[in-house]
Write an enzyme that holds these catalytic residues in place. Structure first.
Site, PDB file in Angstrom:
ATOM      1  N   ASP A 219      92.353  81.552  67.166  1.00 53.29           N
ATOM      2  CA  ASP A 219      93.358  81.669  68.233  1.00 53.29           C
ATOM      3  C   ASP A 219      94.246  82.871  67.897  1.00 53.29           C
ATOM      4  OD1 ASP A 219      95.350  80.999  70.310  1.00 53.29           O
ATOM      5  OD2 ASP A 219      94.299  79.094  70.375  1.00 53.29           O
ATOM      6  N   HIS A 282      93.495  84.191  73.876  1.00 49.68           N
ATOM      7  CA  HIS A 282      93.740  83.531  72.578  1.00 49.68           C
ATOM      8  C   HIS A 282      93.023  84.251  71.444  1.00 49.68           C
ATOM      9  CE1 HIS A 282      95.877  79.958  74.104  1.00 49.68           C
ATOM     10  NE2 HIS A 282      95.097  80.073  75.170  1.00 49.68           N
ATOM     11  N   CYS A 295      91.065  96.626  75.643  1.00 45.89           N
ATOM     12  CA  CYS A 295      90.924  97.577  76.748  1.00 45.89           C
ATOM     13  C   CYS A 295      91.600  98.874  76.311  1.00 45.89           C
ATOM     14  CB  CYS A 295      91.587  97.021  78.005  1.00 45.89           C
ATOM     15  SG  CYS A 295      90.663  95.647  78.707  1.00 45.89           S
ATOM     16  N   GLU A 346      93.242  80.046  79.771  1.00 44.57           N
ATOM     17  CA  GLU A 346      94.473  80.825  79.801  1.00 44.57           C
ATOM     18  C   GLU A 346      94.250  82.331  79.603  1.00 44.57           C
ATOM     19  OE1 GLU A 346      97.751  77.560  78.497  1.00 44.57           O
ATOM     20  OE2 GLU A 346      96.753  78.552  76.835  1.00 44.57           O
ATOM     21  N   GLU A 502     100.678  74.081  67.459  1.00 35.72           N
ATOM     22  CA  GLU A 502     101.743  75.084  67.354  1.00 35.72           C
ATOM     23  C   GLU A 502     102.907  74.561  66.527  1.00 35.72           C
ATOM     24  OE1 GLU A 502     100.076  74.397  70.121  1.00 35.72           O
ATOM     25  OE2 GLU A 502      99.996  76.101  71.504  1.00 35.72           O
TER      26      GLU A 502
HETATM   27  C1  TNX Z   1      97.189  74.795  76.425  1.00 32.09           C
HETATM   28  S1  TNX Z   1      94.623  73.182  76.394  1.00 32.09           S
HETATM   29  C2  TNX Z   1      96.240  75.356  75.614  1.00 32.09           C
HETATM   30  C3  TNX Z   1      96.509  75.510  74.175  1.00 32.09           C
HETATM   31  C4  TNX Z   1      97.908  75.099  73.830  1.00 32.09           C
HETATM   32  C5  TNX Z   1      98.261  73.824  74.558  1.00 32.09           C
HETATM   33  C6  TNX Z   1      99.612  73.272  74.223  1.00 32.09           C
HETATM   34  C7  TNX Z   1      94.116  74.618  76.360  1.00 32.09           C
HETATM   35  C8  TNX Z   1      92.736  74.793  76.720  1.00 32.09           C
HETATM   36  N1  TNX Z   1      94.956  75.624  76.043  1.00 32.09           N
HETATM   37  O1  TNX Z   1      96.253  76.832  73.777  1.00 32.09           O
HETATM   38  O2  TNX Z   1      97.986  74.918  72.456  1.00 32.09           O
HETATM   39  O3  TNX Z   1      98.218  74.074  75.951  1.00 32.09           O
HETATM   40  O4  TNX Z   1      99.799  72.001  74.755  1.00 32.09           O
END
Ligand code: TNX
Length: 568
Positions: A219, A282, A295, A346, A502
């Site tokens: 990550d 990540h 990039c 994300e 975290e």
């Molecule tokens: C979302 S769940 C994320 C994580 C974070 C988490 C914190 C997911 C696929 N991604 O990177 O640690 O929320 O709750």
């Protein structure tokens, strides 16, 4: 006398346990007092059932108990069940104070028999039969036998008075799980956990019949797996705290030798380890090592390993695919699991690919409308690497994420991708999509299965650093992985509890956040809805939590569910 000496032992352990907690943090004192009072009331209660997850078929039997003596043997037909026999031996020694001999071969008499008719490890069913003449656990696999032993351990735990007198009450249990995939996820990237702690975590989860441990290995905060071809990945990527020690919480990684040992340890306990290497977001840790994967038209500042960031691998950059081809080849060779999890969550696409001139050129060339369509290109290339390595890809189900226009899907997931539903509110959509397209689905919805969320209002507010929603034990228990839709159940592989770390820096915190909610998730994965009730669960968890306390395992005392009847 046996009971009273056991009880005094219990109290000694409680005091030890108390000291242990006291050392951790002053503010636990209140919780400890509750533990002590609770422990006291439990030791007076010897007949509570401790079955978690609840088996799917239990028949009480009439007749006399099976009596264990020092002449009772644990009988197996051949050495293939040796580990299970030794597990049983250890368990009986702890619970009854008797160390039984293990006999291999055809033996008759009043003994304990472990019988596995075949070695089909996919079959998890077991049968546990206890009467005055014998105690027998039979199954189609060593896994089934292992689960039968865990159930027996809980029967003994919940029947302390008979157990103290070496008696086992007659019963017939026929049991198999509702879902084949029953997992927990440890995020060892945000904070590192040494191998010994991961092993303790596995011991505990296996006792509740979990069979998958997903390791979130990479990550923004760290790269935790040795890749022989790229030693810099761990030399730089595993050490975000320059002044820190070698092994956690900020720093550390697993060598491939350590991982082999861990995988074998887990396999003996019938837990499969699935590696997760999160891409294309990540990825600060890998991008700090390989800036050539960024990039190029965008990023002039060096990437820092640290907090979760917006930085991403570049879709139009061939270095990404070359480097990941090599990384994934090593990972596939190391982990026997048929699955590799590749994240996909994300991704802040507009800020990265949306502003990158070569990504825009590629987008035009491919005839795509939106920058996010490049996810199809990116994962198209990555998934073909994974398929050639004979592995099955898993991705987080990321439909219309918060960085996207509300009505657009992120990308078209190919059929062979298993998706994991995680984002609060999105599960019905993930369910609809996967059912329509034929993908398998794993359920880790934020509403129920996020173990990093606080368990109660004001519980550890210093760690609730981004205002996460509260997920109480009762809420987690309400989780039906099929979301009430029995027709969609067939494409649901199972359940995953996710412990994002975290804010979780040590093993005490890991287990504190996982339990007791992990017991509720274990039951969601194993037990059919018709055999699950909150009022029965509330009682059945008590002896298990009490045992954890005796074993020195930190957990959150769910004081909000206490009332006179719960532990009586
Ligand atoms: C979302 S769940 C994320 C994580 C974070 C988490 C914190 C997911 C696929 N991604 O990177 O640690 O929320 O709750």
């Amino acid at each position: 006398r046996a009971l009273s000496s056991a009880a005094s032992d219990v109290y000694k352990r409680q005091i030890l346990c108390c000291t242990f907690y006291f050392k951790i943090e002053m503010k636990y004192i209140v919780v400890l007092l509750i533990c002590l009072m609770w422990g006291g009331s439990l030791s007076a209660q010897q007949n509570l059932s401790a079955l978690v997850p609840m088996p799917n078929h239990v028949e009480k039997q009439k007749g006399k108990a099976f009596v264990v003596t020092d002449k009772t043997w644990i009988v197996i037909r051949n050495a293939s069940l040796r580990f299970e026999a030794e597990e049983l031996q250890r368990m009986l020694e702890v619970q009854m104070g008797l160390r039984l001999n293990i006999q291999i071969g055809a033996v008759k008499g009043k003994h304990i028999y472990l019988i596995s008719n075949s070695q089909n490890e996919i079959l998890e069913h077991y049968r546990l039969r206890v009467n005055s003449k014998k105690l027998e656990i039979s199954a189609e696999s060593s896994k089934g036998i292992f689960y039968g032993i865990q159930t027996l351990a809980q029967l003994l735990l919940g029947d302390a008075e008979n157990t103290a007198h070496h008696r086992v009450t007659p019963v017939l249990i026929e049991d198999s799980p509702r879902f084949a995939f029953r997992g927990l996820m440890l995020d060892v990237a945000r904070h590192f956990l040494p191998v010994s702690d991961v092993k303790r975590f596995i011991d505990l989860m296996a006792s509740f019949k979990y069979n998958v441990l997903q390791l979130h290995l990479t990550d923004d905060q760290g790269w935790r797996i040795e890749i022989k071809q790229y030693p810099q990945l761990t030399k730089i990527g595993a050490f975000r705290n320059k002044k820190g020690s070698d092994q956690g919480p900020d720093n550390g990684y697993y060598t491939q030798e350590q991982l082999k040992d861990l995988i074998a340890y887990a396999a003996q306990r019938h837990v499969e380890i699935i590696p997760e290497l999160d891409i294309p977001g990540h990825t600060a840790a890998v991008l700090a090592v390989f800036p050539e994967m960024l990039c190029q038209s965008l990023n002039t500042v060096p990437v820092q390993i640290g907090k979760t960031t917006d930085v991403m691998m570049c879709a139009s950059n061939e270095h990404c695919y070359k480097i990941y081809q090599n990384i994934l080849t090593e990972v596939a060779g190391l982990f026997p699991s048929r699955s590799i999890h590749l994240g996909g969550d994300e991704a802040v696409i507009e800020k990265n690919w949306g502003k990158c001139s070569s990504c825009q050129v590629l987008k035009e060339k491919l005839g795509y409308q939106k920058s996010s369509d490049l996810m199809n290109y990116f994962f198209g290339k990555i998934l073909s690497i994974v398929r050639k390595l004979k592995k099955e890809p898993i991705l987080w189900c990321e439909l219309n994420n918060i960085w996207m226009p509300a009505d657009s899907y992120l990308f078209n997931y190919p059929k062979d991708v298993t998706l994991v539903s995680w984002r609060a509110g999105l599960t019905p959509l993930c369910q609809e999509l996967t059912q329509k397209n034929g993908n398998s689905l794993i359920m880790a919805p934020g509403e129920y299965a996020y173990l990093d969320y606080p368990q109660y209002k004001n519980d550890l507010p210093e760690y609730n650093n981004w205002g996460m929603p509260i997920t109480t034990l009762e809420k987690t228990y309400q989780f039906d992985p099929a979301y009430g839709d029995e027709f969609s159940e067939k494409h649901i592989r199972g359940v995953l509890g996710t412990l994002w770390s975290e804010a979780i820096k040590d093993f005490n915190r890991v287990t504190y956040m996982t339990y007791p909610r992990g017991l509720a998730l274990a039951e969601a994965g194993w037990t059919q809805m018709e055999h699950r009730t909150w009022s029965s669960f509330k009682q059945r968890i008590c002896p298990n939590l009490y045992k954890m306390m005796k074993d020195g395992i930190s957990f959150r005392v769910p004081f909000e569910i206490f009332s006179s009847y719960v532990c009586n």
